[in-house]
Design an enzyme around this catalytic site. Structure first.
Site, PDB file in Angstrom:
ATOM      1  N   HIS A   8     -20.908  92.264 -25.012  1.00 10.67           N
ATOM      2  CA  HIS A   8     -21.795  93.113 -24.219  1.00 10.67           C
ATOM      3  C   HIS A   8     -22.409  92.399 -23.018  1.00 10.67           C
ATOM      4  O   HIS A   8     -23.448  92.823 -22.527  1.00 10.67           O
ATOM      5  CB  HIS A   8     -22.947  93.631 -25.094  1.00 10.67           C
ATOM      6  CG  HIS A   8     -22.642  94.870 -25.866  1.00 10.67           C
ATOM      7  ND1 HIS A   8     -21.650  94.950 -26.800  1.00 10.67           N
ATOM      8  CD2 HIS A   8     -23.197  96.108 -25.841  1.00 10.67           C
ATOM      9  CE1 HIS A   8     -21.621  96.159 -27.329  1.00 10.67           C
ATOM     10  NE2 HIS A   8     -22.542  96.885 -26.762  1.00 10.67           N
TER      11      HIS A   8
ATOM     12  N   GLU B 126     -14.173 106.682 -23.675  1.00 13.15           N
ATOM     13  CA  GLU B 126     -14.250 106.232 -22.289  1.00 13.15           C
ATOM     14  C   GLU B 126     -13.061 106.663 -21.454  1.00 13.15           C
ATOM     15  O   GLU B 126     -13.192 107.026 -20.283  1.00 13.15           O
ATOM     16  CB  GLU B 126     -14.382 104.704 -22.232  1.00 13.15           C
ATOM     17  CG  GLU B 126     -15.753 104.171 -22.643  1.00 13.15           C
ATOM     18  CD  GLU B 126     -16.040 104.226 -24.135  1.00 13.15           C
ATOM     19  OE1 GLU B 126     -15.081 104.451 -24.914  1.00 13.15           O
ATOM     20  OE2 GLU B 126     -17.197 104.055 -24.539  1.00 13.15           O
TER      21      GLU B 126
HETATM   22  C1  LIG Z   1     -16.613 101.425 -26.609  1.00 13.78           C
HETATM   23  C2  LIG Z   1     -18.097 101.562 -26.678  1.00 13.78           C
HETATM   24  N1  LIG Z   1     -18.661 102.623 -26.086  1.00 13.78           N
HETATM   25  C3  LIG Z   1     -19.997 102.759 -26.142  1.00 13.78           C
HETATM   26  C4  LIG Z   1     -20.780 101.856 -26.799  1.00 13.78           C
HETATM   27  C5  LIG Z   1     -22.293 102.042 -26.868  1.00 13.78           C
HETATM   28  N2  LIG Z   1     -22.671 102.452 -28.210  1.00 13.78           N
HETATM   29  C6  LIG Z   1     -23.062 101.568 -29.125  1.00 13.78           C
HETATM   30  S1  LIG Z   1     -23.330 102.267 -30.600  1.00 13.78           S
HETATM   31  C7  LIG Z   1     -22.947 103.801 -30.042  1.00 13.78           C
HETATM   32  C8  LIG Z   1     -23.017 104.972 -30.953  1.00 13.78           C
HETATM   33  C9  LIG Z   1     -22.081 104.866 -32.097  1.00 13.78           C
HETATM   34  O1  LIG Z   1     -22.382 105.845 -33.029  1.00 13.78           O
HETATM   35  P1  LIG Z   1     -21.744 105.882 -34.478  1.00 13.78           P
HETATM   36  O2  LIG Z   1     -20.317 105.473 -34.388  1.00 13.78           O
HETATM   37  O3  LIG Z   1     -22.018 107.213 -35.033  1.00 13.78           O
HETATM   38  O4  LIG Z   1     -22.498 104.755 -35.305  1.00 13.78           O
HETATM   39  P2  LIG Z   1     -24.021 104.672 -35.733  1.00 13.78           P
HETATM   40  O5  LIG Z   1     -24.719 103.899 -34.649  1.00 13.78           O
HETATM   41  O6  LIG Z   1     -24.523 106.051 -35.892  1.00 13.78           O
HETATM   42  O7  LIG Z   1     -24.043 103.902 -37.007  1.00 13.78           O
HETATM   43  C10 LIG Z   1     -22.606 103.746 -28.699  1.00 13.78           C
HETATM   44  C11 LIG Z   1     -22.242 104.895 -27.878  1.00 13.78           C
HETATM   45  C12 LIG Z   1     -20.133 100.758 -27.387  1.00 13.78           C
HETATM   46  N3  LIG Z   1     -20.802  99.792 -28.018  1.00 13.78           N
HETATM   47  N4  LIG Z   1     -18.790 100.654 -27.330  1.00 13.78           N
END
Ligand SMILES: Cc1ncc(C[n+]2csc(CCOP(=O)(O)OP(=O)(O)O)c2C)c(N)n1
Ligand SMILES: Cc1ncc(C[n+]2csc(CCOP(=O)(O)OP(=O)(O)O)c2C)c(N)n1
Ligand SMILES: [Mg+2]
Ligand SMILES: [Mg+2]
Lengths: 332, 323, 332, 323
Positions: D129, D60
C-alpha cells in the site's frame, strides 16, 4: 511428515475442546480491543482492521483443520492468526513494528506471517491471495502430503476478477482448497446489495460446479462442523469447496472509519447474536462451564493480552542497517 | 559446440530441468497440446504429460498467482505468459506478491519461480501486441530480470534462473526465436549481472539488450565503415545490471549510446544513461545518447512500424554525432 | 436522433431480408478466403484470424439490431464488420496496412474501427473489451438515446477475470448490453473441457442473475430471432442479456496454427452443418431463391471482394511523417 | 485568495464540474456512501445522488474499462482508483485501451476521462500500500500524467484535466490531502506541461514533484543555511514534461538534483537526469544527482519506512556534494 489428527464431529467434541473454542474467541476479542487501545495511543500505526464480532468464523473453521493445513487470509488477519495458535506476543509486536514481530516489523497488521504454523500470510490487495491459495493447493496435490489449504476473504473480494479465475482454476484442477467467504455484508462502506448481482454468495460457486454452502458465522460449532465436512471432501481429492459464513463486524472497516454509512441499530441487533455470548450460554446450559470457569478464562486471556503488550513494548525496533535484508534470498 | 536456435536452446533447457526434477512444472496458456504459441514448449507435453506441462485457462492473474503459491509450497514452477503484453493482467501478482513476499514476511517465504514471456515488435502485430516493457520489470525490487540475446545466453541464463531462490522474469524477444548460434556442449550457466562484450572497439560504447543487440551490432558495422570502432555490450540481465562492464567501457571510449526497443520517455535507457553519468561523468566527452522506440502505440502498417523501431543507421548516426 | 426501425421476428422476415442474410454470410466467407490468399501472398501480415464457419453468428445477431446500436468484438473481427456493413474495400485496405483502411492502417486485422457505423472496434487483449461495452452501455443509459450495445467474445475469454467483473457490473447497474459468447469449443489450441469448470457457458450468467440462453450459432435465423428477443428486453431497460452461440471455426486459430491439437474429422462433421449451405437449402426449399439467384449472389460477392482487393492494392500506404499523428487528440 | 486544503481544492473542483455538466460522472470504490477513502468526494453523493457519484464493486479493471467506454459513449467520467497500488489491476485497461484507442482507430475514438488515484508512502501502510508508480504512467504514450503539489495546483490542474480530450492520470500524494494553501478566488486553470519554480536560487536546481516537493523545499532551507541558493522546481505534470523550465534552470545553476519517492533503479528520476544530460551537458558542472526511495518493498516499521524515503538532509547533502 503430516500430522493427521482425527477431528471429531461437532457433536462429539470433548469438553476441553469446546472450552478451547470459547477461549480462543475470547482471546481474539480481548486482543482486538487492546489493539484498538494501542492504536489510540499511537503504539500501532498504519491501517488496523479488527475482527470483533467475527471470531466464530476463524476459530470454528481453523479448529476443524490440521495444524499443517495452510491458511491464507486478508488484511483483517489477527483473528485467523490467533485461532491458528500464532503467539499473541509476536502478533502484538508486529503491530508495534518491532523486530520480534511475526514478520519482523516489516509487514505490520495487514501482513502477519508465521510459516512454522503454516500461517501463510495476511494480504492487503483485496482478493490477491486467492491465486496463491490455488498454487499452494497444487503443490500439496503434487507432493501428496495430505495437506489442504483454507483461504479466507470477504464479501467485497467476490467481485474481483481473481475470484472468478481462482475458483475456475481450482475446480478444473480439482485443487484441495477451501474457499471461506466471510460475508459481513459490507466491503468498507459499501453495502453488498449495491455492488453484487447475486448476494447469496455461496450460489456463485455454482458457476464452477463447486460444492458450496451458507453457514452461520456467529455459531462456532456450526463453523467447525461445516468446515470439517468440507475438509473431508477436499482431503479425499474431490476438489475445492466453498463456504459462505454469514457474520458481521462490530467495528468500522478500519480504525479510520466513522461508519457514517450504517446505523448503530444494525450493529446492536447483530450483537444479540454475539458468538462469544451465545456459545458461553450454550456451554453453561450444557454444564460444560460455570461462572467460575468463565472468569478464569477471562483472567487468562487478559493476562495473555497484557503480556503480549508488554512483550511488544519491550521489544527492539528493527535496525536501520537491515533495511535491505530480505529483498532477495541470497543463494545458499 | 552445437549450433542451435534460440528457441531450441530454451526447449532443451526446459526439457532437461523437467527430467532432472519432478517438482519442476510448466504452466501457461497453450503450452501443452498446442505446443506453445512460439513453439518453445513443443514436444514437452507429449514427453512429460499434462501434469508437468499444464495448459491453463486464459486467466493470466491466477496463472501467475498459482505459480507463486506453488513455489511457496515447494514446487518449481515455470510460468509462460505468452507475451509481455498479457503480463499486464498479472502485474499485480508479480509486483505485490512475487516481489514482496520475501521482504514482508521477513524472509519466511521465498518464491523460486520463473516467468517467461515473449516481447518485442517487428512483425506487424499492432499496438496491443508489440510492447517491450522489460524496463518496468527491472524497476521492481524483489525480482530479477533476464534478457538473453544469443542462444548461448538463453540456455545459460535459463539454467541460472532454475537455480534462483527469487522470482525471475525471463524475456524472450520474438525476433530471436529462430536465430541460431553456437551453444556449448558441456553443462554451463551464465551468472546474472554479467554483461557480454560482443565486439570490442575503442571509440564508442553501444549498449543494447535482447533483440536490440542485433541492430546494435549492425550499427557497429556501419561505424566501422565510417572509421569508428565500437564496444558492443549485450546486457543479458537488467536487474541485476552489470554496471562495472558498462562503466569500464565508457571510461575507455568516452562516448555511449544506449539502445532499446521500448518507448524512450521514461524508459530503462534513461536509467542506464543516468548511471553512466553518475559513475563516469568526467570520462564522458558528450552526453550519453539514447536510440529507442518512437513514443507511439505501435502501428500495424509495415513502414510505420519499422520507422518506430531503432535501426542500425539511426544508432550509428547517434554515435557519430558524439564525435 | 436514434433510428428505431422495427425489426420483424424471424418468421416474418420478408424475402429480400432473408436473401440479405444469406448474401452477408456469403460475403464474409468469400472475404475471409480471399484474405487467407492475400496472407499467403504476403499482402497481409501480422496475425490473421478468420471467421469461416461462424458467419451465422455475426450476421444473425447484428441484423437483429439497429444500425446505431454499438458493436464491439475481439480480434476475429472481419465478419462482424462486414455484417455491420463496414465497406469491404476499407476492411481489406486495413489488412493491407493502407491509409484508406478503416483504421488508417494503424490497427490491422485485429483492430478494425468504423465509428460512423457504430462499429466500436476489434480488440486483441482477450476479454479486454467487455469493460468498454459496459461503459458504452452506461453512456447510452444516461443519455437515454435508445441505443444498446452488443459485445462478442469467445469461449476462451470467459475465464478471464474481466468477464466476471463485467457481467457483475452490467447486472448491478442494469446496463443495456448483450453479451454474445461465440462458443467454438477452442481457445487457440485448448479444448474448452480442459480449462472451464462449467462448459455450458450460458449457465455461468446465473452467477449474475442475468437472463441467458444457448443458441444454435450455425443457424442464422435462430441467431437473428434470439438476438432480437434479447435486444427487446435490453432496450426495455430490463438489464443485460447473455447469449451463447454454439459454433465452430473451420480454420486454425490464426494463419500460424497447424491445428495439431484436433483432428480433421471434427471439422468435417461441423461442415455438414455449414450455415451457408443449410440456409441456402432452407431458402431454396421455401422457394425464396433458386439456383440462378444463388449464382447471382455468388457473382456479386465475388465482385465485391475482388474490388476490395483492387482498392486495397491501389491505395497508398500511410506517410511516415504521420507516425505521431493520433497519439493524442489535439485540443480543439 | 482563499485558504484551502489540497483535499478541499479537489472536492470543490469536482463539485463545480458535476454542477456544470450533467454528463460528468464520478465512479469508484467507496466514493459515495462512504465519502471516499481519503474523503475527497465527501458530500458529493448527497448532493448529486447515486447516478452521478457511483459506488462500484471492488473490480478495478471493469471500473476503469467502463470509464473508458463511458467516455467513448459521450459521458465525462472521473474514475477514482483509491490508490495507485490497486491501479495495477486496471493497468491493462489503461495501457492497452485508454492510451491506444485514439491511435489504433486513427483518431476515430477519443477517451476524455480522468483517473484519480492516491499515491505515496509515509504512513506505515507497508509494502502493498505504499507505492509511487507515477513514473510508469509517465512512460505510456497516449495518456497525460498530472502530479499536483499545492492546493492551487490541485484545483488548476484538475480544471485542465476536465477540458482534456485525452485520458489523464491524476496523482494525489496522500501526505498532501490535509495541507493547506492559497487558492485563487477567480476561475483559473493551469496548463499541462508548465512546471512552477517554487523558489529561486542561482546555485543548484532541485527538481521534485507531488509529495516530494515538500522535502525538496526543506532541503532548500538547509542549503540556504549552508550558503547555497536553490531553484526548486515543482514539475506539476510528468507527461508532458516541462523540459524548458528544467533546462533553463540548469543552464543557470550548472547543478541538479532530482527527487522522487519511487524506487531509484529504473525510475522516472533517471529520465529527468538523462534529459538534462542530453539538453544541457556542457552546462553541467557535475553529474545530475538523484535522491529517491530505497530499492526495497516498503517496510511497516516507522523508522525503517522513514529511512526508505528521501528526506531534506539527504537531498541537501546530495546537492552539496556537487560543489
Ligand atoms: C484491489 C484492492 N482494491 C481496493 C482495496 C481497498 N480495500 C481494502 S479492504 C476493502 C473492502 C473489502 O471488503 P471485504 O472483502 O468484504 O472484507 P471485509 O473488510 O469486510 O472483511 C477495500 C475496498 C484493496 N485493498 N485492494
Ligand atoms: C489477455 C490475453 N491472453 C492471451 C491472449 C492470446 N490469445 C489470443 S486469442 C486466444 C484464444 C481466445 O479464444 P476464444 O476466446 O475462444 O476466441 P476464438 O479465438 O475461439 O474466437 C488467446 C489465448 C490474448 N490475446 N490476450
Ligand atoms: Mg465484508
Ligand atoms: Mg473459442
Amino acid at each position: 511428515m503430516t500430522q493427521l489428527i482425527d477431528k471429531p464431529p461437532a457433536k462429539e467434541l470433548p469438553n476441553e475442546q469446546l472450552i478451547e473454542l470459547l477461549r480462543k474467541m475470547m482471546l481474539i476479542r480481548r486482543f482486538e480491543t487492546k489493539a484498538a487501545e494501542m492504536y489510540a495511543k499511537q503504539k500501532i500505526a498504519g491501517f488496523l482492521h479488527l475482527y470483533n464480532g467475527e471470531e466464530a468464523v476463524a476459530v470454528g473453521a481453523i479448529s476443524a483443520l490440521n495444524d499443517d493445513d495452510q491458511l491464507l487470509t486478508h488484511y483483517r488477519d489477527h483473528g485467523h492468526a490467533l485461532a491458528r495458535g500464532v503467539e499473541p506476543g509476536r502478533i502484538m509486536a508486529e503491530l508495534f513494528g518491532k523486530e520480534t514481530g511475526v514478520s519482523g516489523g516489516r509487514g505490520g497488521s495487514m501482513h502477519l506471517f508465521d510459516t512454522e504454523k503454516s500461517f501463510m500470510g495476511g494480504y492487503a490487495i483485496v482478493c490477491g491471495h486467492l491465486p496463491l491459495a490455488c498454487g499452494l493447493a497444487l503443490a500439496n496435490q503434487r507432493l501428496k502430503n495430505g495437506r489442504i489449504v483454507i483461504c479466507f476473504f470477504g464479501d467485497g473480494a467476490v467481485n474481483e476478477g481473481e475470484f472468478h479465475e481462482s475458483l475456475n482454476l481450482a475446480a478444473v484442477w480439482k485443487l484441495p482448497v477451501i474457499f471461506m467467504c466471510e460475508n459481513n455484508f459490507y466491503g468498507m462502506g459499501t453495502d453488498i446489495r449495491r455492488v453484487s448481482a447475486v448476494i447469496e454468495i455461496y450460489k456463485r460457486a455454482a458457476a464452477y460446479a463447486m460444492p458450496s454452502k451458507q453457514v452461520d458465522g456467529m455459531n462456532v460449532l456450526e463453523m467447525y462442523g461445516e468446515t470439517l465436512k468440507a475438509a473431508e471432501r477436499v482431503r479425499a481429492g474431490e476438489g475445492p469447496s466453498f463456504l459462505e459464513a454469514i457474520c458481521f463486524r462490530y467495528r468500522g472497516h478500519s480504525m479510520a472509519d466513522p461508519e457514517a454509512y450504517r446505523d448503530r441499530g444494525q450493529t446492536e441487533r447483530w450483537r444479540e447474536l454475539d458468538p462469544i455470548i451465545t456459545f458461553r450460554k450454550t456451554l453453561t446450559e450444557d454444564g460444560v462451564i460455570d461462572e467460575g470457569a468463565f472468569q478464569t478464562l477471562e483472567a487468562e486471556v487478559e493476562d495473555i493480552v497484557n503480556e503480549a503488550v508488554r512483550f511488544a513494548e519491550e521489544s527492539p525496533v528493527p535496525q536501520l542497517e537491515e533495511l535491505y535484508t530480505h529483498v532477495y534470498k541470497e543463494d545458499s | 559446440m552445437a549450433e542451435m536456435s534460440f528457441r531450441g536452446a530454451l526447449r532443451l533447457t526446459l526439457q532437461e530441468e523437467l527430467q532432472a526434477d519432478e517438482n519442476v512444472i510448466l504452466m501457461g496458456e497453450d503450452i501443452g497440446a498446442y505446443g506453445g504459441s512460439y513453439s518453445v514448449t513443443k514436444g514437452l507435453f507429449d514427453e512429460f504429460g499434462p501434469e508437468r506441462v499444464m495448459d491453463t485457462p486464459i486467466s493470466e492473474s491466477v496463472v501467475v498467482g498459482a505459480g507463486i503459491g506453488a513455489a511457496m509450497g515447494g514446487l518449481r514452477p515455470i510460468v509462460e505468459l505468452m507475451t509481455i503484453n498479457f503480463s499486464l493482467l498479472a502485474l499485480d501478482q508479480i509486483v505485490n506478491n512475487a516481489a514482496k513476499l520475501s521482504y514482508m514476511s521477513a524472509g519466511q517465504i521465498h518464491v523460486p519461480m520463473v516467468i517467461r514471456m515473449a516481447s518485442g515488435a517487428g512483425s506487424q502485430l499492432s499496438s496491443q501486441h508489440s510492447q517491450s516493457l522489460e524496463g518496468w520489470y527491472a524497476h521492481i525490487p524483489g525480482i530479477k530480470v533476464v534478457v538473453p540475446y544469443t542462444p548461448r545466453d538463453a540456455r545459460g541464463l535459463l539454467k541460472t534462473a532454475f537455480n534462483e531462490q527469487n522470482p525471475v522474469i525471463f524475456i524472450e524477444h520474438t525476433a530471436l526465436y529462430a536465430r541460431k548460434g553456437e551453444v556449448p556442449d558441456e553443462d554451463y550457466a551464465i551468472p546474472f549481472g554479467q554483461a557480454e562484450v560482443m565486439r570490442e572497439g575503442a571509440d564508442v560504447t553501444l549498449i543494447g539488450y535482447s533483440g536490440s543487440v542485433y541492430q546494435t551490432l549492425g550499427a557497429a558495422d556501419i561505424l566501422e565503415e565510417a572509421g569508428r570502432e565500437a564496444d558492443v555490450i549485450n546486457l543479458r540481465t537488467l536487474r541485476p545490471l552489470d554496471v562495472d562492464t558498462i562503466v569500464a567501457s565508457v571510461r575507455k571510449t568516452h562516448r555511449a549510446v544506449v539502445i532499446e526497443d521500448d518507448w524512450k520517455f521514461g524508459g530503462f535507457a534513461g536509467e542506464i544513461a543516468a548511471i553512466i553519468m553518475e559513475e563516469a561523468f568526467d570520462d564522458l566527452d558528450g552526453p550519453v545518447a539514447r536510440v529507442c522506440g518512437a513514443d507511439v502505440p505501435m502501428p500495424y502498417a509495415k513502414a510505420l512500424e519499422q520507422s518506430a523501431l531503432p535501426n542500425p543507421q539511426q544508432i550509428a548516426d547517434a554515435a557519430l554525432a558524439l564525435f
